[in-house]
Scaffold this active site. Structure first.
Site, PDB file in Angstrom:
ATOM      1  N   ASP A  45     -15.939  -3.661 -41.612  1.00 17.13           N
ATOM      2  CA  ASP A  45     -14.543  -3.391 -42.238  1.00 17.13           C
ATOM      3  C   ASP A  45     -14.804  -3.160 -43.619  1.00 17.13           C
ATOM      4  O   ASP A  45     -13.835  -2.678 -44.287  1.00 17.13           O
ATOM      5  CB  ASP A  45     -13.385  -4.498 -41.691  1.00 17.13           C
ATOM      6  CG  ASP A  45     -13.676  -5.797 -42.008  1.00 17.13           C
ATOM      7  OD1 ASP A  45     -14.999  -6.054 -42.848  1.00 17.13           O
ATOM      8  OD2 ASP A  45     -13.185  -6.853 -41.746  1.00 17.13           O
ATOM      9  N   ASP A  84     -17.301  -4.885 -36.515  1.00 15.43           N
ATOM     10  CA  ASP A  84     -16.090  -5.805 -36.985  1.00 15.43           C
ATOM     11  C   ASP A  84     -14.972  -5.637 -36.323  1.00 15.43           C
ATOM     12  O   ASP A  84     -14.183  -4.821 -36.077  1.00 15.43           O
ATOM     13  CB  ASP A  84     -16.042  -5.815 -38.388  1.00 15.43           C
ATOM     14  CG  ASP A  84     -16.844  -6.641 -39.341  1.00 15.43           C
ATOM     15  OD1 ASP A  84     -16.986  -7.787 -38.894  1.00 15.43           O
ATOM     16  OD2 ASP A  84     -16.958  -6.257 -40.521  1.00 15.43           O
ATOM     17  N   LYS A 112     -17.950  -8.989 -34.187  1.00 16.50           N
ATOM     18  CA  LYS A 112     -18.169  -9.869 -35.241  1.00 16.50           C
ATOM     19  C   LYS A 112     -16.686 -10.258 -35.619  1.00 16.50           C
ATOM     20  O   LYS A 112     -15.701  -9.309 -35.731  1.00 16.50           O
ATOM     21  CB  LYS A 112     -19.032  -9.548 -36.345  1.00 16.50           C
ATOM     22  CG  LYS A 112     -18.875 -10.415 -37.412  1.00 16.50           C
ATOM     23  CD  LYS A 112     -19.713 -10.198 -38.535  1.00 16.50           C
ATOM     24  CE  LYS A 112     -19.245  -9.105 -39.539  1.00 16.50           C
ATOM     25  NZ  LYS A 112     -18.365  -9.752 -40.417  1.00 16.50           N
ATOM     26  N   GLU A 114     -14.279 -13.156 -38.102  1.00 16.83           N
ATOM     27  CA  GLU A 114     -14.456 -14.052 -39.427  1.00 16.83           C
ATOM     28  C   GLU A 114     -13.465 -15.327 -38.925  1.00 16.83           C
ATOM     29  O   GLU A 114     -12.432 -15.236 -38.381  1.00 16.83           O
ATOM     30  CB  GLU A 114     -13.780 -13.431 -40.636  1.00 16.83           C
ATOM     31  CG  GLU A 114     -14.557 -12.299 -40.909  1.00 16.83           C
ATOM     32  CD  GLU A 114     -13.918 -11.533 -42.325  1.00 16.83           C
ATOM     33  OE1 GLU A 114     -12.923 -12.355 -42.747  1.00 16.83           O
ATOM     34  OE2 GLU A 114     -14.269 -10.886 -42.685  1.00 16.83           O
ATOM     35  N   GLU A 181     -21.631 -15.985 -45.644  1.00 12.37           N
ATOM     36  CA  GLU A 181     -21.453 -15.029 -46.828  1.00 12.37           C
ATOM     37  C   GLU A 181     -21.083 -15.984 -48.132  1.00 12.37           C
ATOM     38  O   GLU A 181     -20.322 -16.780 -48.109  1.00 12.37           O
ATOM     39  CB  GLU A 181     -20.306 -13.935 -46.603  1.00 12.37           C
ATOM     40  CG  GLU A 181     -20.079 -13.189 -47.752  1.00 12.37           C
ATOM     41  CD  GLU A 181     -19.392 -11.992 -47.528  1.00 12.37           C
ATOM     42  OE1 GLU A 181     -18.808 -11.125 -48.417  1.00 12.37           O
ATOM     43  OE2 GLU A 181     -18.805 -11.699 -46.251  1.00 12.37           O
TER      44      GLU A 181
END
Length: 264
Positions: A45, A84, A112, A114, A181
């Site tokens: 993204d 994403d 993926k 978050e 990250e």
């Protein structure tokens, strides 16, 4: 190069072979990266910032992600494709399944997401339905306003311990890959040792099982700034394919990231 799967990446971790990953958003770059031997491509993204010129990733829609996933798929033969799930595309169970299906049908082999502990039930549901999941901890860009900006995470011991526990929880829930990250290198090393699945770092030190970079950063063409954790590989080679081959070699030989690219 043989077809790369999640099983391939797990075997690489077990054999201490480094994994190289990069973002791509169209068929041409995806084909070039695939031919260079990259192990995985993420349709990130991050396209909101590097393609659309947004200040962050929040405006990116699921339809934009599906479109770019479809484009990348057309250029890839062997590389694993990860896509994403964008901001607020997995807020409810029904919404999550519908949007994950869009990305898989567009050509992703893995999606993926978050977030930490709150994703456990969602991950279980997706894996039960045949959708492989990659987790993402540390600096999660979709939470940029919660963090108060793009800041290194996990420097305080309490927060570091929490991230390690979340990594274990996500693994138990069923993720097969974990992106870390902007965390201290020592924490990247600790998480990698604490889980059995491969870890992919971006600003997480050299002791993760692999690395990922935004392609615009790796080629030195980002219009905003060069992150501390990145390196312009095109500057060293003058040729895009050779730049990616160099990136793969430097990751494989543990020359990248160097001391200048990590957080302590």
């Amino acid at each position: 190069m043989a077809k790369i799967t999640t099983a391939t990446l797990l075997k690489m971790k077990q054999q201490s072979e480094k994994i190289s990953t990069i973002t791509a958003y169209d068929a041409s770059f995806a084909k070039l990266f695939d031919q260079a031997g990259i192990h995985a491509i993420l349709i990130g993204d991050s396209l909101g910032m590097v393609l659309q010129g947004e200040d962050n990733t929040l405006p990116v829609s699921i339809d934009a992600m599906a479109y770019h996933t479809r484009c990348v798929k057309r250029g890839v033969e062997d590389t694993l494709i990860i896509s994403d799930m964008p901001f607020m595309s997995y807020a409810t169970t029904e919404q999550t399944y519908e949007n994950a299906a869009k990305l898989m049908q567009a050509g992703a082999s893995m999606i993926k997401m978050e977030g930490g502990s709150w994703l456990v039930d969602t991950i279980k549901g997706l894996t039960e339905r045949g959708i492989p999941v990659c987790g993402h901890l540390g600096l999660t860009p979709q939470s940029v306003h919660v963090f108060g900006g793009f800041k290194v995470q996990g420097r305080q011991q309490e927060q570091a311990d929490m991230i390690i526990e979340q990594a274990k929880e996500l693994e138990q829930a069923g993720i097969q890959l974990l992106v870390l990250e902007c965390i201290p290198a020592s924490l990247g090393k600790a998480i990698t040792a604490a889980v059995n699945i491969p870890t992919i770092g971006i600003g997480a030190g050299k002791d993760t099982d692999g690395q990922i970079l935004v392609m615009h950063d790796a080629l030195g063409i980002s219009c905003s700034y060069m992150p501390k954790f990145s390196r312009n590989f095109l500057k060293d080679t003058g040729d895009i394919k050779k730049a990616i081959e160099l990136y793969i070699d430097e990751v494989s030989n543990e020359n990248f990231p160097g001391d200048d690219h990590i957080f302590k």
